[in-house]
Design a protein around this motif. Structure first.
Motif, PDB file in Angstrom:
ATOM      1  N   MET A 168      59.805  -5.014  70.149  1.00  0.00           N
ATOM      2  CA  MET A 168      58.845  -4.580  71.191  1.00  0.00           C
ATOM      3  C   MET A 168      59.388  -3.221  71.641  1.00  0.00           C
ATOM      4  SD  MET A 168      57.517  -6.335  74.672  1.00  0.00           S
ATOM      5  CE  MET A 168      56.564  -7.752  73.895  1.00  0.00           C
ATOM      6  N   ILE A 169      58.343  -2.107  71.654  1.00  0.00           N
ATOM      7  CA  ILE A 169      58.761  -0.910  72.230  1.00  0.00           C
ATOM      8  C   ILE A 169      57.386  -0.586  73.193  1.00  0.00           C
ATOM      9  CG2 ILE A 169      60.306  -0.154  70.483  1.00  0.00           C
ATOM     10  CD1 ILE A 169      58.073   1.659  69.198  1.00  0.00           C
ATOM     11  N   ALA A 170      57.487   0.552  74.030  1.00  0.00           N
ATOM     12  CA  ALA A 170      56.322   1.196  74.820  1.00  0.00           C
ATOM     13  C   ALA A 170      56.354   2.761  74.730  1.00  0.00           C
ATOM     14  CB  ALA A 170      56.382   0.630  76.092  1.00  0.00           C
ATOM     15  N   PRO A 171      56.139   3.272  73.398  1.00  0.00           N
ATOM     16  CA  PRO A 171      56.220   4.709  73.378  1.00  0.00           C
ATOM     17  C   PRO A 171      54.993   5.494  74.308  1.00  0.00           C
ATOM     18  CG  PRO A 171      55.826   3.580  71.240  1.00  0.00           C
ATOM     19  CD  PRO A 171      55.667   2.597  72.250  1.00  0.00           C
ATOM     20  N   SER A 172      55.340   6.537  74.521  1.00  0.00           N
ATOM     21  CA  SER A 172      54.270   7.274  75.208  1.00  0.00           C
ATOM     22  C   SER A 172      52.934   7.505  74.313  1.00  0.00           C
ATOM     23  CB  SER A 172      55.169   8.809  75.833  1.00  0.00           C
ATOM     24  OG  SER A 172      54.013   9.915  75.381  1.00  0.00           O
ATOM     25  N   PHE A 215      52.129   8.662  69.080  1.00  0.00           N
ATOM     26  CA  PHE A 215      51.843   8.021  67.988  1.00  0.00           C
ATOM     27  C   PHE A 215      50.868   8.474  66.870  1.00  0.00           C
ATOM     28  CE2 PHE A 215      51.491   3.493  69.507  1.00  0.00           C
ATOM     29  CZ  PHE A 215      52.048   3.801  70.761  1.00  0.00           C
ATOM     30  N   GLY A 216      51.395   9.943  66.990  1.00  0.00           N
ATOM     31  CA  GLY A 216      50.849  10.988  65.750  1.00  0.00           C
ATOM     32  C   GLY A 216      51.578  10.469  64.495  1.00  0.00           C
ATOM     33  N   PRO A 217      52.966  10.407  64.772  1.00  0.00           N
ATOM     34  CA  PRO A 217      53.770  10.161  63.430  1.00  0.00           C
ATOM     35  C   PRO A 217      53.545   8.752  62.924  1.00  0.00           C
ATOM     36  CG  PRO A 217      55.099  11.049  65.008  1.00  0.00           C
ATOM     37  CD  PRO A 217      53.691  10.749  65.775  1.00  0.00           C
ATOM     38  N   LEU A 218      52.767   7.698  63.438  1.00  0.00           N
ATOM     39  CA  LEU A 218      52.188   6.594  62.907  1.00  0.00           C
ATOM     40  C   LEU A 218      50.939   6.827  62.148  1.00  0.00           C
ATOM     41  CD1 LEU A 218      53.643   3.782  63.363  1.00  0.00           C
ATOM     42  CD2 LEU A 218      52.099   3.369  65.291  1.00  0.00           C
ATOM     43  N   GLY A 219      50.433   7.912  62.295  1.00  0.00           N
ATOM     44  CA  GLY A 219      49.140   8.156  61.692  1.00  0.00           C
ATOM     45  C   GLY A 219      47.796   7.691  62.619  1.00  0.00           C
ATOM     46  N   VAL A 220      48.007   7.551  63.662  1.00  0.00           N
ATOM     47  CA  VAL A 220      46.857   7.302  64.640  1.00  0.00           C
ATOM     48  C   VAL A 220      46.798   8.671  65.850  1.00  0.00           C
ATOM     49  CG1 VAL A 220      46.441   5.060  64.239  1.00  0.00           C
ATOM     50  CG2 VAL A 220      48.291   5.589  65.828  1.00  0.00           C
ATOM     51  N   ARG A 221      46.362   9.594  65.045  1.00  0.00           N
ATOM     52  CA  ARG A 221      46.205  10.806  66.107  1.00  0.00           C
ATOM     53  C   ARG A 221      45.342  10.674  67.360  1.00  0.00           C
ATOM     54  NH1 ARG A 221      50.125  14.593  65.878  1.00  0.00           N
ATOM     55  NH2 ARG A 221      51.201  14.705  63.994  1.00  0.00           N
ATOM     56  N   GLU A 222      44.468   9.667  67.419  1.00  0.00           N
ATOM     57  CA  GLU A 222      43.466   9.657  68.421  1.00  0.00           C
ATOM     58  C   GLU A 222      43.878   9.262  69.640  1.00  0.00           C
ATOM     59  OE1 GLU A 222      43.494   7.812  65.486  1.00  0.00           O
ATOM     60  OE2 GLU A 222      42.283   6.179  65.599  1.00  0.00           O
ATOM     61  N   PHE A 223      45.173   8.567  69.630  1.00  0.00           N
ATOM     62  CA  PHE A 223      45.710   8.338  70.929  1.00  0.00           C
ATOM     63  C   PHE A 223      46.135   9.700  71.805  1.00  0.00           C
ATOM     64  CE2 PHE A 223      46.938   3.877  71.632  1.00  0.00           C
ATOM     65  CZ  PHE A 223      46.481   3.644  70.406  1.00  0.00           C
ATOM     66  N   GLU A 224      46.180  10.908  71.004  1.00  0.00           N
ATOM     67  CA  GLU A 224      46.412  12.094  71.715  1.00  0.00           C
ATOM     68  C   GLU A 224      45.324  12.516  72.426  1.00  0.00           C
ATOM     69  OE1 GLU A 224      47.985  14.828  68.791  1.00  0.00           O
ATOM     70  OE2 GLU A 224      49.303  13.457  68.005  1.00  0.00           O
ATOM     71  N   VAL A 225      44.357  11.870  72.468  1.00  0.00           N
ATOM     72  CA  VAL A 225      43.091  12.271  73.450  1.00  0.00           C
ATOM     73  C   VAL A 225      43.570  12.060  74.924  1.00  0.00           C
ATOM     74  CG1 VAL A 225      42.052   9.698  73.663  1.00  0.00           C
ATOM     75  CG2 VAL A 225      40.590  11.780  73.969  1.00  0.00           C
ATOM     76  N   PHE A 226      44.632  11.235  75.147  1.00  0.00           N
ATOM     77  CA  PHE A 226      45.104  11.030  76.524  1.00  0.00           C
ATOM     78  C   PHE A 226      45.852  12.110  76.720  1.00  0.00           C
ATOM     79  CE2 PHE A 226      44.616   6.660  75.330  1.00  0.00           C
ATOM     80  CZ  PHE A 226      43.819   6.145  76.316  1.00  0.00           C
ATOM     81  N   ASP A 227      46.391  13.221  76.039  1.00  0.00           N
ATOM     82  CA  ASP A 227      46.827  14.539  76.078  1.00  0.00           C
ATOM     83  C   ASP A 227      45.924  15.597  76.676  1.00  0.00           C
ATOM     84  OD1 ASP A 227      49.491  13.095  75.711  1.00  0.00           O
ATOM     85  OD2 ASP A 227      49.333  13.909  73.573  1.00  0.00           O
ATOM     86  N   LEU A 228      44.672  15.416  76.466  1.00  0.00           N
ATOM     87  CA  LEU A 228      43.799  16.494  76.684  1.00  0.00           C
ATOM     88  C   LEU A 228      44.151  16.856  78.394  1.00  0.00           C
ATOM     89  CD1 LEU A 228      40.612  15.569  75.003  1.00  0.00           C
ATOM     90  CD2 LEU A 228      42.287  17.555  74.312  1.00  0.00           C
ATOM     91  N   GLY A 266      51.272   8.072  79.732  1.00  0.00           N
ATOM     92  CA  GLY A 266      51.079   6.582  80.001  1.00  0.00           C
ATOM     93  C   GLY A 266      51.742   5.988  78.545  1.00  0.00           C
ATOM     94  N   TYR A 267      51.697   4.611  78.313  1.00  0.00           N
ATOM     95  CA  TYR A 267      52.292   4.157  77.280  1.00  0.00           C
ATOM     96  C   TYR A 267      51.589   3.003  76.465  1.00  0.00           C
ATOM     97  CZ  TYR A 267      56.082   5.952  79.949  1.00  0.00           C
ATOM     98  OH  TYR A 267      57.000   6.860  80.926  1.00  0.00           O
ATOM     99  N   ALA A 268      51.770   2.863  75.236  1.00  0.00           N
ATOM    100  CA  ALA A 268      51.211   1.457  74.811  1.00  0.00           C
ATOM    101  C   ALA A 268      52.246   0.351  74.458  1.00  0.00           C
ATOM    102  CB  ALA A 268      50.254   1.810  73.477  1.00  0.00           C
ATOM    103  N   VAL A 269      52.335  -0.498  74.798  1.00  0.00           N
ATOM    104  CA  VAL A 269      53.233  -1.452  74.658  1.00  0.00           C
ATOM    105  C   VAL A 269      52.822  -2.180  73.412  1.00  0.00           C
ATOM    106  CG1 VAL A 269      54.709  -3.600  75.430  1.00  0.00           C
ATOM    107  CG2 VAL A 269      53.486  -2.276  77.085  1.00  0.00           C
ATOM    108  N   ILE A 270      53.761  -1.899  72.284  1.00  0.00           N
ATOM    109  CA  ILE A 270      53.580  -2.351  70.702  1.00  0.00           C
ATOM    110  C   ILE A 270      54.556  -3.458  70.363  1.00  0.00           C
ATOM    111  CG2 ILE A 270      51.863  -0.489  70.340  1.00  0.00           C
ATOM    112  CD1 ILE A 270      54.116   0.710  69.020  1.00  0.00           C
ATOM    113  N   VAL A 271      54.411  -4.347  69.582  1.00  0.00           N
ATOM    114  CA  VAL A 271      55.166  -5.374  68.949  1.00  0.00           C
ATOM    115  C   VAL A 271      54.929  -5.306  67.438  1.00  0.00           C
ATOM    116  CG1 VAL A 271      55.537  -7.111  70.872  1.00  0.00           C
ATOM    117  CG2 VAL A 271      53.350  -7.206  69.345  1.00  0.00           C
ATOM    118  N   ASN A 272      55.947  -5.759  66.786  1.00  0.00           N
ATOM    119  CA  ASN A 272      55.947  -5.814  65.332  1.00  0.00           C
ATOM    120  C   ASN A 272      55.046  -7.044  64.953  1.00  0.00           C
ATOM    121  OD1 ASN A 272      56.703  -7.509  62.629  1.00  0.00           O
ATOM    122  ND2 ASN A 272      57.825  -5.492  62.651  1.00  0.00           N
TER     123      ASN A 272
END
Ligand code: LMR
Length: 333
Positions: free
Chosen positions: A88-92, A96-109, A237-243
């Protein structure tokens, strides 16, 4: 000798009543790695989750929390999660870009969310749920969004107008939106792991940074930054994610207990984040090392204007539809 030991444990397992065998079972271990100090909204929420999860499962689950990049640093923790080296991790959301899901960067606008209530309409609603859902394809499951708060800028010079950042090297997280934001301000963005920022500021490798007060203060950045401008220009903010495999292989009653523990830890994170950041801001002021400036409404409008083109510029990266849906939901269109 080894053969004897194996035989002995097998025979004792056969002779023991079933509840005793269960008690002997290895606990399910969740290694929860993160990069900030324990005394932050994320650090505290992780410990709260540990308490709730262990209690709800009567100790069947053990959560080991590793703060401050003790185990893995920013990008490495994502790789470690995918490989199953942590559960389990909770990255900012900016990572998430390096994971290939750039849409999470919408929170950076910049200036997208007027306040936390607007933000929660997204993170607690169908748009947020849809975003977490998309993570499944990457071998991870998104469990929750956790709050930190709104970011401020810091440097070794006063930052009152956007042009005060011109020419400065500013540390950013690996987000194309943050890169565009810094360029729009005439600054030079430099991507860097969180755990390296203090040393980089101290050595003058970068001139400034952005973060909520809690992250700034708990890293001791007031020792190496003379000015901090409360700009609240963007959200962190963060998304808490698990394997995914780990999660799906859990016995269903354990998974349900953990989901409930996560719901409670998420509410806890939301309830403390503002107070934690207020407390840190007061501590920055009290340190006497960093001058804190709160933008006036007129100054804030000038920063807003300077950053207004970033959203359109980033449509292709994060999706025009997603930006429009968010604006419609929070009523800022
Ligand atoms: C940063 O890298 O600046 C932050 O995202 C760290 C964190 O996890 O809050």
């Amino acid at each position: 000798m080894k053969l004897f030991a194996i035989l002995f444990s097998w025979i004792s397992a056969c002779l023991l009543p079933s509840h005793a065998v269960q008690a002997q079972q290895e606990p399910i271990v969740i290694r929860f790695s993160h990069v900030v100090a324990a005394d932050t909204p994320k650090g505290k929420a992780a410990v709260r989750f540990k308490q709730l999860a262990e209690e709800a499962t009567n100790g069947r689950v053990r959560v080991q929390v590793y703060p401050n990049s003790e185990l893995y640093r920013d990008r490495e923790e994502l790789e470690a999660l995918q490989l199953g080296a942590v559960e389990m991790i909770a990255p900012s959301l900016s990572k998430f870009g390096p994971l290939g899901v750039r849409e999470f960067e919408v929170f950076d606008l910049p200036f997208l969310f007027p306040d936390e209530a607007a933000l929660h309409r997204i993170t607690n609603g169908p748009i947020g749920a849809g975003m977490l859902q998309r993570l499944r394809l990457k071998g991870v499951i998104g469990l929750a969004f956790w709050d930190n708060g709104f970011k401020s800028f810091s440097a070794n010079r006063p930052l009152l107008a956007p042009s005060d950042l011109t020419g400065l090297r500013l540390r950013i997280q690996p987000s194309r939106v943050l890169d565009a934001q810094m360029r729009a301000l005439g600054a030079q963005p430099m991507t860097m792991r969180f755990g390296e920022v203090y040393a980089a500021l101290e050595a003058g490798v970068v001139d400034g940074t952005e973060n909520p007060p809690s992250n700034f203060y708990t890293q001791g950045m007031q020792d190496v930054q003379s000015h901090f401008t409360v700009s609240n220009h963007g959200y962190l903010g963060y998304a808490v994610i698990v394997n995914r495999k780990f999660w799906e292989d859990l016995p269903s009653e354990v998974r349900e207990a953990l989901e409930e523990a996560m719901r409670k830890a998420t509410a806890y994170a939301a309830s403390i984040s503002q107070a934690e950041n207020d407390r840190a801001l007061n501590a920055i002021r009290a340190s006497g090392k960093t001058q804190v400036h709160v933008l006036t409404e007129t100054e804030r409008q000038a920063w807003k204007k300077a950053l207004s083109a970033v959203s359109v510029e980033m449509e292709d990266v994060i999706g025009r539809q997603l930006i429009a849906d968010i604006r419609r939901t929070i009523g800022t269109r």
